[in-house]
Design a protein around this motif. Structure first.
Motif, PDB file in Angstrom:
ATOM      1  N   THR A  41       0.837  -1.209   0.000  1.00 28.03           N
ATOM      2  CA  THR A  41       0.000   0.000   0.000  1.00 28.03           C
ATOM      3  C   THR A  41       0.866   1.250   0.000  1.00 28.03           C
ATOM      4  O   THR A  41       0.588   2.217  -0.724  1.00 28.03           O
ATOM      5  CB  THR A  41      -0.915   0.013   1.244  1.00 28.03           C
ATOM      6  N   ILE A  42       1.906   1.243   0.790  1.00 29.24           N
ATOM      7  CA  ILE A  42       2.825   2.386   0.894  1.00 29.24           C
ATOM      8  C   ILE A  42       3.592   2.560  -0.415  1.00 29.24           C
ATOM      9  O   ILE A  42       3.701   3.669  -0.951  1.00 29.24           O
ATOM     10  CB  ILE A  42       3.811   2.193   2.062  1.00 29.24           C
ATOM     11  N   ILE A  43       4.125   1.463  -0.924  1.00 27.27           N
ATOM     12  CA  ILE A  43       4.933   1.538  -2.139  1.00 27.27           C
ATOM     13  C   ILE A  43       4.110   2.049  -3.325  1.00 27.27           C
ATOM     14  O   ILE A  43       4.557   2.912  -4.088  1.00 27.27           O
ATOM     15  CB  ILE A  43       5.550   0.162  -2.452  1.00 27.27           C
ATOM     16  N   LYS A  44       2.899   1.540  -3.486  1.00 28.99           N
ATOM     17  CA  LYS A  44       2.041   1.968  -4.600  1.00 28.99           C
ATOM     18  C   LYS A  44       1.709   3.451  -4.507  1.00 28.99           C
ATOM     19  O   LYS A  44       1.704   4.165  -5.515  1.00 28.99           O
ATOM     20  CB  LYS A  44       0.763   1.139  -4.615  1.00 28.99           C
ATOM     21  N   ALA A  45       1.440   3.927  -3.279  1.00 30.15           N
ATOM     22  CA  ALA A  45       1.107   5.342  -3.102  1.00 30.15           C
ATOM     23  C   ALA A  45       2.313   6.228  -3.393  1.00 30.15           C
ATOM     24  O   ALA A  45       2.178   7.278  -4.046  1.00 30.15           O
ATOM     25  CB  ALA A  45       0.606   5.578  -1.678  1.00 30.15           C
ATOM     26  N   LEU A  46       3.489   5.826  -2.941  1.00 33.93           N
ATOM     27  CA  LEU A  46       4.700   6.606  -3.214  1.00 33.93           C
ATOM     28  C   LEU A  46       5.027   6.588  -4.706  1.00 33.93           C
ATOM     29  O   LEU A  46       5.422   7.609  -5.281  1.00 33.93           O
ATOM     30  CB  LEU A  46       5.874   6.038  -2.406  1.00 33.93           C
ATOM     31  N   GLU A  47       4.852   5.435  -5.333  1.00 36.98           N
ATOM     32  CA  GLU A  47       5.105   5.327  -6.772  1.00 36.98           C
ATOM     33  C   GLU A  47       4.176   6.251  -7.557  1.00 36.98           C
ATOM     34  O   GLU A  47       4.614   6.936  -8.490  1.00 36.98           O
ATOM     35  CB  GLU A  47       4.907   3.880  -7.211  1.00 36.98           C
ATOM     36  N   GLN A  48       2.908   6.287  -7.166  1.00 39.49           N
ATOM     37  CA  GLN A  48       1.957   7.156  -7.854  1.00 39.49           C
ATOM     38  C   GLN A  48       2.303   8.623  -7.650  1.00 39.49           C
ATOM     39  O   GLN A  48       2.200   9.435  -8.576  1.00 39.49           O
ATOM     40  CB  GLN A  48       0.532   6.890  -7.350  1.00 39.49           C
ATOM     41  N   GLU A  49       2.756   8.968  -6.438  1.00 40.77           N
ATOM     42  CA  GLU A  49       3.126  10.357  -6.169  1.00 40.77           C
ATOM     43  C   GLU A  49       4.375  10.752  -6.955  1.00 40.77           C
ATOM     44  O   GLU A  49       4.501  11.894  -7.407  1.00 40.77           O
ATOM     45  CB  GLU A  49       3.333  10.573  -4.671  1.00 40.77           C
TER      46      GLU A  49
END
Length: 412
Positions: free
Chosen positions: A113-121
């Motif tokens: 969840t954290i990685i996907k959100a950071l990747e999107q940002e």
């Protein structure tokens, strides 16, 4: 990849990704280099994949948990503490919670969840990510960053953030490149040791107790010069030693001592701190109300039966006898070993199983207000690659995010 960027970030862990995001939000043209096929390989494994992000300690208590070097993080935490991290994650779409009032997790309890959100940002703010791209060298000119040489070509830049992490879990990409870059630019790297790793013991009886977890065990080094080194937490016996949260924390102190002494004697109190007098008193009350109980029945409310049996064997006590029927010396020895169980640490599982690295780039050569090198203009270090490591419980991730945030501002 283009020929030139304002900033090149090396490594896509927590520190690397947030530094790239912060710099891009401030209008910088940023390239993030990751030698693996995906972002955040080690972040994905954090906390067994559950991702304990941070904790609710005050900045002062948080710094104290890192020991003598903790004060170095004053500026980073002042600018980005646990609440700032929670707010940042909320802004990029990650909801967090604090189930025990101390440890902060994503509500999904999933690091993806954290990685996907950071990747999107990273995408949202325009950071260019170069996957499967290894940085081979950082080129300096007149003590300033000039360019980086990568497996896909050279890139001109005046700023580089080294967020390569430590040596733990090499299968996830750790290779020590950050230390190589630091040394090449004149920085000192302190001794490096595996930390947060299971420990191996000389004693073999531990293998008979593998099924049991000891809650709130108190572990201490049994060397006069180091008696102040102690930890409390859950302990698990293994086939060849010990592991569990308390051991992972304790290993930070033990691995350097192993290098110095060869083996490290320790003492474990598995009775939630009871001393000999308190244990005698407990046994007296227990046998008074249950006069037919043998030793195993008397003590089994304090310890698992497998552990009691093994400790009884060590002092030649028949656990099927009543406590009062033991010979005086054997009875006294049993109480002593129950209160302070000795073990001898002979080895660890190395960097292959180490969650973090003890040691790193000397803090004396890094400006704590900016994370910039004191030796080279435009060179920044953040996260685990520097000489700071904390216990289990979100400490190391918070430090990575806080130091990465500060480095990403590219302050002079």
């Amino acid at each position: 990849m283009k020929n030139s960027y304002d900033l090149v970030v090396i490594g896509s862990g927590a520190a690397g990704m947030i530094s790239a995001i912060v710099a891009a939000r401030n209008g910088k043209d940023v390239l993030l280099c990751e030698q693996q096929e995906k972002l955040g390989p080690k972040l994905k494994a954090t906390g067994g994949g559950r991702c304990n992000l941070t904790n609710t300690l005050s900045n002062e208590d948080f710094m104290n948990s890192f020991g003598k070097n903790g004060k170095f993080m004053f500026d980073a935490l002042k600018d980005f503490n646990h609440q700032d991290l929670i707010n940042f994650l909320e802004q990029i779409g990650v909801e967090t919670h604090i189930p025990d009032g101390f440890k902060v997790f994503p509500v999904t309890h999933n690091s993806s969840t954290i990685i996907k959100a950071l990747e999107q940002e990273l995408i949202n703010v325009g950071v260019e990510v170069a996957y499967c791209t290894k940085v081979d060298d950082i080129v300096f000119e007149d003590n300033c960053v000039k360019k980086v040489c990568t497996s896909k070509g050279e890139v001109n830049t005046t700023n580089v953030i080294v967020a390569t992490g430590g040596l733990g879990y090499p299968k996830l990409g750790a290779n020590g490149d950050g230390y190589t870059f630091a040394k090449a630019s004149g920085h000192r790297v302190t001794s490096l040791h595996p930390a947060m790793t299971p420990l191996l013991t000389k004693e073999t009886w531990v293998a008979q107790c593998r099924a049991d977890t000891i809650a709130k065990a108190q572990v201490s080094v049994n060397i006069k010069k180091h008696k102040n080194l102690k930890k409390t937490g859950d302990l698990i016996f293994t086939n060849k030693g010990v592991r569990g949260p308390v051991v992972l924390d304790f290993s930070r102190e033990v691995t350097p001592l192993l290098e110095k002494y060869g083996e490290v004697p320790i003492l474990i109190n598995m009775l939630k701190g009871k001393n000999e007098e308190e244990l005698f008193s407990y046994i007296k009350k227990r046998t008074a109300s249950n006069p037919d109980f043998n030793i195993l029945q008397t003590i089994e409310t304090l310890l698992p039966s497998s552990v009691i049996k093994e400790l009884c064997k060590l002092v030649h006590a028949d656990y099927e006898l009543k406590f009062k029927d033991l010979k005086g010396e054997i009875r006294q020895n049993l109480v002593k070993i129950l209160v302070n169980t000795p073990l001898t640490i002979t080895n660890h599982l190395g960097f292959e199983r180490a969650m973090i690295t003890r040691g790193g780039i000397s803090l004396k050569q890094i400006n704590p207000r900016t994370m910039q090198s004191k030796l080279v203009q435009g060179l920044y270090f953040c996260g685990e690659v520097v000489d700071l490591d904390g216990p289990c419980g979100g400490y190391n991730l918070q430090w990575s995010f806080a130091s990465g945030n500060l480095a990403g501002k590219l302050l002079d």
